[in-house]
Design a protein around this motif. Structure first.
Motif, PDB file in Angstrom:
ATOM      1  N   LYS A  34     -46.897  -3.978   9.243  1.00 27.45           N
ATOM      2  CA  LYS A  34     -47.529  -3.992  10.557  1.00 27.45           C
ATOM      3  C   LYS A  34     -49.012  -3.639  10.443  1.00 27.45           C
ATOM      4  O   LYS A  34     -49.426  -2.917   9.543  1.00 27.45           O
ATOM      5  CB  LYS A  34     -46.846  -2.979  11.483  1.00 27.45           C
ATOM      6  CG  LYS A  34     -45.392  -3.277  11.718  1.00 27.45           C
ATOM      7  CD  LYS A  34     -44.884  -2.522  12.923  1.00 27.45           C
ATOM      8  CE  LYS A  34     -45.228  -1.062  12.863  1.00 27.45           C
ATOM      9  NZ  LYS A  34     -44.688  -0.312  13.998  1.00 27.45           N
ATOM     10  N   PRO A  35     -49.842  -4.103  11.400  1.00 28.63           N
ATOM     11  CA  PRO A  35     -51.239  -3.698  11.425  1.00 28.63           C
ATOM     12  C   PRO A  35     -51.334  -2.196  11.607  1.00 28.63           C
ATOM     13  O   PRO A  35     -50.529  -1.601  12.317  1.00 28.63           O
ATOM     14  CB  PRO A  35     -51.808  -4.444  12.640  1.00 28.63           C
ATOM     15  CG  PRO A  35     -50.828  -5.561  12.909  1.00 28.63           C
ATOM     16  CD  PRO A  35     -49.511  -5.045  12.457  1.00 28.63           C
ATOM     17  N   ALA A 343     -34.472  -9.935  -1.774  1.00 20.77           N
ATOM     18  CA  ALA A 343     -35.475 -10.573  -0.927  1.00 20.77           C
ATOM     19  C   ALA A 343     -35.426 -10.072   0.511  1.00 20.77           C
ATOM     20  O   ALA A 343     -36.453  -9.997   1.180  1.00 20.77           O
ATOM     21  CB  ALA A 343     -35.273 -12.091  -0.955  1.00 20.77           C
ATOM     22  N   ILE A 344     -34.241  -9.717   0.998  1.00 23.54           N
ATOM     23  CA  ILE A 344     -34.099  -9.386   2.418  1.00 23.54           C
ATOM     24  C   ILE A 344     -34.255  -7.889   2.695  1.00 23.54           C
ATOM     25  O   ILE A 344     -34.464  -7.477   3.832  1.00 23.54           O
ATOM     26  CB  ILE A 344     -32.734  -9.881   2.948  1.00 23.54           C
ATOM     27  CG1 ILE A 344     -32.830 -10.185   4.449  1.00 23.54           C
ATOM     28  CG2 ILE A 344     -31.616  -8.882   2.667  1.00 23.54           C
ATOM     29  CD1 ILE A 344     -31.611 -10.894   5.006  1.00 23.54           C
ATOM     30  N   MET A 345     -34.201  -7.039   1.639  1.00 22.99           N
ATOM     31  CA  MET A 345     -34.235  -5.600   1.842  1.00 22.99           C
ATOM     32  C   MET A 345     -35.510  -5.133   2.555  1.00 22.99           C
ATOM     33  O   MET A 345     -35.451  -4.327   3.490  1.00 22.99           O
ATOM     34  CB  MET A 345     -34.074  -4.873   0.501  1.00 22.99           C
ATOM     35  CG  MET A 345     -33.941  -3.373   0.632  1.00 22.99           C
ATOM     36  SD  MET A 345     -32.480  -2.927   1.599  1.00 22.99           S
ATOM     37  CE  MET A 345     -32.776  -1.187   1.868  1.00 22.99           C
ATOM     38  N   PRO A 346     -36.703  -5.602   2.151  1.00 22.45           N
ATOM     39  CA  PRO A 346     -37.903  -5.151   2.883  1.00 22.45           C
ATOM     40  C   PRO A 346     -37.867  -5.538   4.360  1.00 22.45           C
ATOM     41  O   PRO A 346     -38.365  -4.800   5.212  1.00 22.45           O
ATOM     42  CB  PRO A 346     -39.049  -5.862   2.137  1.00 22.45           C
ATOM     43  CG  PRO A 346     -38.510  -6.119   0.767  1.00 22.45           C
ATOM     44  CD  PRO A 346     -37.054  -6.421   0.981  1.00 22.45           C
ATOM     45  N   ARG A 347     -37.293  -6.693   4.683  1.00 28.28           N
ATOM     46  CA  ARG A 347     -37.199  -7.121   6.080  1.00 28.28           C
ATOM     47  C   ARG A 347     -36.306  -6.174   6.870  1.00 28.28           C
ATOM     48  O   ARG A 347     -36.650  -5.757   7.979  1.00 28.28           O
ATOM     49  CB  ARG A 347     -36.622  -8.537   6.151  1.00 28.28           C
ATOM     50  CG  ARG A 347     -37.466  -9.599   5.492  1.00 28.28           C
ATOM     51  CD  ARG A 347     -36.719 -10.926   5.449  1.00 28.28           C
ATOM     52  NE  ARG A 347     -36.303 -11.342   6.780  1.00 28.28           N
ATOM     53  CZ  ARG A 347     -37.091 -11.993   7.633  1.00 28.28           C
ATOM     54  NH1 ARG A 347     -38.330 -12.283   7.285  1.00 28.28           N
ATOM     55  NH2 ARG A 347     -36.646 -12.338   8.817  1.00 28.28           N
ATOM     56  N   MET A 348     -35.142  -5.835   6.311  1.00 22.30           N
ATOM     57  CA  MET A 348     -34.242  -4.928   7.004  1.00 22.30           C
ATOM     58  C   MET A 348     -34.868  -3.546   7.141  1.00 22.30           C
ATOM     59  O   MET A 348     -34.688  -2.861   8.152  1.00 22.30           O
ATOM     60  CB  MET A 348     -32.891  -4.852   6.268  1.00 22.30           C
ATOM     61  CG  MET A 348     -32.103  -6.152   6.299  1.00 22.30           C
ATOM     62  SD  MET A 348     -30.353  -5.965   5.820  1.00 22.30           S
ATOM     63  CE  MET A 348     -30.525  -5.389   4.135  1.00 22.30           C
ATOM     64  N   ALA A 353     -37.178   0.520  10.555  1.00 21.16           N
ATOM     65  CA  ALA A 353     -38.303   1.418  10.827  1.00 21.16           C
ATOM     66  C   ALA A 353     -38.843   1.224  12.243  1.00 21.16           C
ATOM     67  O   ALA A 353     -39.264   2.183  12.898  1.00 21.16           O
ATOM     68  CB  ALA A 353     -39.414   1.193   9.799  1.00 21.16           C
ATOM     69  N   ASP A 354     -38.800  -0.013  12.725  1.00 19.18           N
ATOM     70  CA  ASP A 354     -39.278  -0.317  14.074  1.00 19.18           C
ATOM     71  C   ASP A 354     -38.224  -0.068  15.143  1.00 19.18           C
ATOM     72  O   ASP A 354     -38.493  -0.252  16.337  1.00 19.18           O
ATOM     73  CB  ASP A 354     -39.729  -1.776  14.155  1.00 19.18           C
ATOM     74  CG  ASP A 354     -40.951  -2.047  13.283  1.00 19.18           C
ATOM     75  OD1 ASP A 354     -41.636  -1.071  12.912  1.00 19.18           O
ATOM     76  OD2 ASP A 354     -41.210  -3.224  12.977  1.00 19.18           O
ATOM     77  N   GLY A 355     -37.016   0.304  14.716  1.00 18.47           N
ATOM     78  CA  GLY A 355     -35.933   0.501  15.670  1.00 18.47           C
ATOM     79  C   GLY A 355     -35.445  -0.798  16.282  1.00 18.47           C
ATOM     80  O   GLY A 355     -34.818  -0.805  17.348  1.00 18.47           O
ATOM     81  N   LYS A 359     -32.957  -7.420  15.393  1.00 15.82           N
ATOM     82  CA  LYS A 359     -33.420  -8.112  14.191  1.00 15.82           C
ATOM     83  C   LYS A 359     -32.614  -7.680  12.966  1.00 15.82           C
ATOM     84  O   LYS A 359     -32.282  -8.498  12.098  1.00 15.82           O
ATOM     85  CB  LYS A 359     -34.910  -7.822  13.976  1.00 15.82           C
ATOM     86  CG  LYS A 359     -35.551  -8.655  12.869  1.00 15.82           C
ATOM     87  CD  LYS A 359     -37.014  -8.279  12.673  1.00 15.82           C
ATOM     88  CE  LYS A 359     -37.813  -8.564  13.929  1.00 15.82           C
ATOM     89  NZ  LYS A 359     -39.256  -8.250  13.742  1.00 15.82           N
ATOM     90  N   LEU A 360     -32.287  -6.406  12.885  1.00 15.11           N
ATOM     91  CA  LEU A 360     -31.498  -5.904  11.771  1.00 15.11           C
ATOM     92  C   LEU A 360     -30.116  -6.559  11.749  1.00 15.11           C
ATOM     93  O   LEU A 360     -29.624  -6.985  10.692  1.00 15.11           O
ATOM     94  CB  LEU A 360     -31.356  -4.383  11.876  1.00 15.11           C
ATOM     95  CG  LEU A 360     -30.578  -3.667  10.768  1.00 15.11           C
ATOM     96  CD1 LEU A 360     -31.262  -3.863   9.425  1.00 15.11           C
ATOM     97  CD2 LEU A 360     -30.458  -2.178  11.081  1.00 15.11           C
ATOM     98  N   ILE A 361     -29.474  -6.654  12.908  1.00 15.08           N
ATOM     99  CA  ILE A 361     -28.165  -7.298  12.998  1.00 15.08           C
ATOM    100  C   ILE A 361     -28.278  -8.782  12.634  1.00 15.08           C
ATOM    101  O   ILE A 361     -27.395  -9.348  11.975  1.00 15.08           O
ATOM    102  CB  ILE A 361     -27.580  -7.133  14.413  1.00 15.08           C
ATOM    103  CG1 ILE A 361     -27.227  -5.664  14.657  1.00 15.08           C
ATOM    104  CG2 ILE A 361     -26.346  -8.012  14.605  1.00 15.08           C
ATOM    105  CD1 ILE A 361     -26.857  -5.357  16.105  1.00 15.08           C
TER     106      ILE A 361
END
Length: 578
Positions: A34-35, A343-348, A353-355, A359-361
């Motif tokens: 994130k910025p 590959a997907i771990m940083p996305r989750m 982190a953003d709550g 998106k996590l589901i």
């Protein structure tokens, strides 16, 4: 290869198994980083236009992943050819697993499961997380040095823990190998730590290629051992035995090379190492999560310890058959499941982190469906070709047909657990992304409670030659229990997991897999019995695999299963280019 969620593979733990990557469909999403607002009056720091997509991050590593798996499997084949599949190979396999186990207990699970999410969060710091990363490296490096030294000193005691000396095992030979292999603990730690830092920066290439170099070093070592005269002495045993010394030092050298290769790309990424001591608020948080993760690994090792003791109480070669069958079992998972998670771990982690639970589901559901359509047909075909795999691959050199057949049967009897295993590993990652290190421990306790009594039934109900078959079956059932429990737990925690869609994909894939298995079995019936055992096995393996896979995925394509579309699109493009 053999980079492994807490790395918590409850059985064979090879940390670099987790770090391969594979082509997966792209998911368009917001930037992972994130910025960061600047101080008052300063201009806001611009975010990257878009974080690397899963397709780009993993697609570039497809070749490295495949080569690493092939070379990792090749040295296992060569080891059987060079020293056989009896007590010598058993002793090496037990000793070579010890560094992985102790590394996991020290901090393998912590590094593989917690560090990436925490490093992603630290990127919002003013310094981009540099100070936090330096503290992690300082603490982890110190602990690894102390733990490695202690483990080498305690090698005989560790051997007694894992080897049942009342069976056909050779504790002295295990100990001799252990002295040479236990120094790997430090280098496993270095590799896992540097890999986590690179992955948090979305740099996946070096971590996928480094295991290839490791495997090439090991292959060279085994070839040297193969051409050396004589056999490994089992009575008396000596650590200075040329073959013992060469094999032990050579395999350790492979792990050293694998770790060192990550240093140049890490420096190019802008990371600067500095000894940084001190504990801040987030380090305390890290410590609390780490204790739960160590607890997870400790519980999982109860199951592994009993597994090893049960295997060594049976016939010679039981540990080798189990180890190689487990390696074959993990082969498709390592190329697909591990790759997807990496590959997907940083996305989750960012979604957690953003709550952003929606998106996590979404990521969890997508990964579950992709795992289903790719792994379930493969596991079904493995059930049919298991016996042929063993005879075709493990009768080279000193490998014996009866040992190879038992290995193949062990693979076939456990193949049903491939998808549940992948789902368990995925579910654990989701819990860690949410900074929930307690739930995986509780799930592992339930899995171990189920596993241990069933393991002890194996020697009571089965002949010594068939104990390994029972152990593999027990492992499979354990993962089924873990997958069901994990899904229920996530449903309670997150709510609707889009389970109806997942179940629909599973139903379609089961239908396709059953048709594929039927076609593969029919294809095997036309292979003449007049061929020699090894040639007959190779013909059946190739024919049944091709027919089973083509029919299974052909049916899925005919049913227009959406999750398979990206893969078929890529294949179509490749064909058109030609």
């Amino acid at each position: 290869m053999g980079s492994r969620w807490p790395v918590a593979d409850p059985d064979v733990l090879r940390p670099y198994d987790q770090l391969a990557t594979q082509v997966m469909p792209a998911i368009k999403d917001a930037p992972l980083v994130k910025p960061r607002p600047g101080e008052t009056g300063e201009q806001e720091v611009a975010a990257p236009a878009q974080a690397p997509s899963i397709a780009k991050s993993s697609g570039r590593m497809a070749i490295a992943s495949l080569i690493s798996r092939i070379t990792g499997f090749a040295w296992k084949l060569l080891l059987v050819a060079a020293i056989g599949a009896k007590v010598e190979n058993d002793s090496f396999n037990v000793a070579n697993t010890m560094p992985n186990i102790i590394f996991e207990l020290l901090m393998g699970g912590v590094l593989s499961s917690l560090v990436v999410p925490l490093l992603v969060r630290s990127q919002d710091d003013k310094d981009g997380g540099e100070a936090y990363t330096q503290r992690l490296v300082t603490v982890a490096g110190t602990l690894l040095i102390a733990g490695t030294a202690l483990a080498v000193f305690a090698a005989p005691l560790i051997t007694k823990l894992y080897v049942d000396d009342k069976g056909q095992a050779n504790p002295d030979l295990v100990t001799a190998f252990a002295y040479l292999l236990l120094p790997q603990i430090f280098f496993y730690g270095v590799f896992a730590l540097l890999s986590a830092i690179l992955n948090a920066k979305h740099i996946f290439g070096p971590t996928a290629w480094a295991p290839v170099i490791n495997n090439l070093v090991v292959i060279f070592t085994i070839l040297v051992v193969w051409i050396m005269p004589g056999d490994i002495a089992t009575n008396p045993v000596s650590i200075t035995d040329p073959k013992v010394l060469t094999l032990g030092l050579g395999v350790t050298a492979g792990i050293v090379a694998q770790s060192i290769l990550l240093i140049p790309p890490l420096l190019r990424s802008g990371f600067k190492f500095k000894w940084r001591w001190g504990i801040d608020k987030r380090m305390k948080e890290f410590g609390g999560l780490a204790l739960w993760t160590v607890g997870y690994v400790a519980v999982s090792q109860v199951g592994y310890t009993i597994t090893t003791r049960v295997l060594t109480s049976g016939s010679e070669g039981g540990v080798t058959a189990y180890s190689n069958a487990w390696l074959l079992f993990q082969l498709p998972y390592g190329v697909i499941g591990v790759s997807l998670l990496t590959a997907i771990m940083p996305r989750m982690s960012r979604a957690a982190a953003d709550g952003d639970h929606k998106k996590l589901i979404g990521d969890l559901s997508y990964a579950s469906r992709i795992s289903t359509v790719t792994l379930l047909p493969i596991s079904a075909v493995m059930t049919v070709v298991g016996s042929s795999v063993g005879i075709a691959l493990f009768t080279l050199g000193k490998g014996k047909p009866e040992d190879a057949a038992r290995l193949g049967e062990a693979l076939a009897i456990s193949a049903f657990a491939l998808l549940p295993y992948a789902l368990v590993m995925l579910q654990m990652r989701v819990f860690y992304a949410m900074k929930d290190a307690r739930t995986p421990v509780l799930i592992m306790i339930v899995m171990t409670v189920v596993k241990v009594p069933l393991l002890y039934l194996c020697p009571a109900l089965l002949s010594p030659d068939n104990i390994v078959l029972g152990v593999m079956m027990v492992n499979g059932l354990t993962f089924v229990v873990g997958a069901i429990l994990g899904q229920v737990w996530l449903w309670v925690t997150l709510g609707n997991l889009r389970s109806k869609r997942i179940l629909g994909v599973i139903l379609f894939t089961v239908v396709a897999s059953v048709l594929g298995v039927g076609a593969a079995w029919l294809a095997g019936q036309i292979v003449p019995d007049s061929f020699g055992p090894t040639f007959h096995a190779w013909v059946k393996l190739l024919l049944q695999t091709m027919v089973g896979i083509v029919v299974s995925f052909g049916v899925l394509m005919a049913l227009k299963v959406e999750e398979l579309k990206p893969a078929t699109t890529r294949i179509t493009r490749l064909i058109k280019r030609r």
